[in-house]
Scaffold this active site. Sequence first.
Site, PDB file in Angstrom:
ATOM      1  N   ASP A  16       0.837  -1.200   0.000  1.00  0.00           N
ATOM      2  CA  ASP A  16       0.000   0.000   0.000  1.00  0.00           C
ATOM      3  C   ASP A  16       0.876   1.256   0.000  1.00  0.00           C
ATOM      4  O   ASP A  16       1.707   1.440   0.903  1.00  0.00           O
ATOM      5  CB  ASP A  16      -0.914   0.011   1.240  1.00  0.00           C
ATOM      6  CG  ASP A  16      -1.986  -1.066   1.170  1.00  0.00           C
ATOM      7  OD1 ASP A  16      -2.123  -1.701   0.104  1.00  0.00           O
ATOM      8  OD2 ASP A  16      -2.683  -1.261   2.180  1.00  0.00           O
ATOM      9  N   ASP A 245      -7.546   5.964  10.632  1.00  0.00           N
ATOM     10  CA  ASP A 245      -7.918   5.655   9.249  1.00  0.00           C
ATOM     11  C   ASP A 245      -8.620   4.314   9.183  1.00  0.00           C
ATOM     12  O   ASP A 245      -8.461   3.481  10.067  1.00  0.00           O
ATOM     13  CB  ASP A 245      -6.752   5.833   8.255  1.00  0.00           C
ATOM     14  CG  ASP A 245      -5.848   4.637   8.093  1.00  0.00           C
ATOM     15  OD1 ASP A 245      -6.353   3.500   8.035  1.00  0.00           O
ATOM     16  OD2 ASP A 245      -4.627   4.840   7.990  1.00  0.00           O
ATOM     17  N   ASP A 251     -11.476  -5.786   6.195  1.00  0.00           N
ATOM     18  CA  ASP A 251     -10.691  -7.032   6.167  1.00  0.00           C
ATOM     19  C   ASP A 251     -10.535  -7.583   7.578  1.00  0.00           C
ATOM     20  O   ASP A 251     -10.569  -8.801   7.793  1.00  0.00           O
ATOM     21  CB  ASP A 251      -9.303  -6.768   5.567  1.00  0.00           C
ATOM     22  CG  ASP A 251      -9.382  -6.040   4.230  1.00  0.00           C
ATOM     23  OD1 ASP A 251     -10.379  -6.251   3.513  1.00  0.00           O
ATOM     24  OD2 ASP A 251      -8.466  -5.262   3.920  1.00  0.00           O
TER      25      ASP A 251
HETATM   26  O1  RIB Z   1      -9.114  -3.221   2.263  1.00  0.00           O
HETATM   27  C1  RIB Z   1      -7.942  -2.468   2.277  1.00  0.00           C
HETATM   28  C2  RIB Z   1      -6.985  -2.983   1.248  1.00  0.00           C
HETATM   29  O2  RIB Z   1      -7.538  -2.790  -0.027  1.00  0.00           O
HETATM   30  C3  RIB Z   1      -5.654  -2.276   1.210  1.00  0.00           C
HETATM   31  O3  RIB Z   1      -4.711  -2.851   2.076  1.00  0.00           O
HETATM   32  C4  RIB Z   1      -5.274  -2.323  -0.260  1.00  0.00           C
HETATM   33  O4  RIB Z   1      -4.163  -3.108  -0.513  1.00  0.00           O
HETATM   34  C5  RIB Z   1      -6.509  -2.851  -0.978  1.00  0.00           C
HETATM   35  O5  RIB Z   1      -6.368  -4.167  -1.277  1.00  0.00           O
END
Ligand code: RIB
Length: 305
Positions: A16, A245, A251
């Site tokens: 990222d 953030d 996830d």
């Molecule tokens: O959900 C966040 C993620 O989305 C980030 O880490 C980025 O890599 C994208 O995959």
Amino acid sequence: MSGAMDVVCVASWNVDLIAHIAQPLARGQTQMAQHFERLPGGKGSNAAIAAARQGAQVGLISRIGGDDFGQMGLDLWAREGISSQFVLRAEGEANGTALILVYADGNNSIAVFPGAGAGMSVAQVTAAKPLLSQARVVMSSCEVPLAATQAAFEIARTHGVLTLLNPAPAMPLPDTLWPLVDVLTPNEGELLLLAEANDIDSAAQRLLQKGVGALVVTLGERGCALFRPGEDPVHIPGHAMQVVDTIGAGDTFTGTLAVALARQTPWPDALRWANAAAALSTQAHGAVTAMPTQLEVRSLLQNPL
Ligand code: RIB
């Protein structure tokens, strides 16, 4: 690490590249960033790390590139105790990269280039059958090729393994995939887009009719709601946090829910646990930095902020 896993993730891996700016860019506009970071990401890898921090045995199926960014992933997974036995390194290919803009209010926009991850094949997934067939939960997202997810879920279904799909980024899914999904975890925007509906309830019912076993829509600080065929929705309130953030919050929710379901935790408790983990993950910059341990989640649930 070998043996049966609690959670196996068919995983994307991204680096990222994160710039912090005041507000969303207008088309053609340039803004000076206040801050820049290069941090681990990828929806699959993030969810796998969230699961590992909850004390689960986690295995990855992933395809990464050959440069330094690939090594960054391998080192990270080793540190987190995640098995990368089925991670394939494609020398000479670029790694997944996500360009992320974070705004002053904590929201963000993301553009993902999947790199080597786009080459994950059905053959690679099929070779990982020994891992998939012995897991308790197999999870995936839409950042890996849909055919790879389909193959993994077919193996899981044949062996009675629970399947969990985070349908992010939202995209049209093949009719054959929906009935293989035991649990779907969209956010509100993804849900409305996937169902082509205007409100959460009708969108959820529409996706359940396609064959999804259970649908959990994440609603940020409003918590989440569970929809199952023939049952009333269950709403679990969220946590009001001072957000640093929100990258990776969804996830974290998915990975934590996967662990709770692997442990056969009853739905309301599993959702409370996942809500709390996602809330805590917003307390630092980047996707994995603030992903909590089991102890930290328990402490938030006992002493809500
Ligand atoms: O959900 C966040 C993620 O989305 C980030 O880490 C980025 O890599 C994208 O995959």
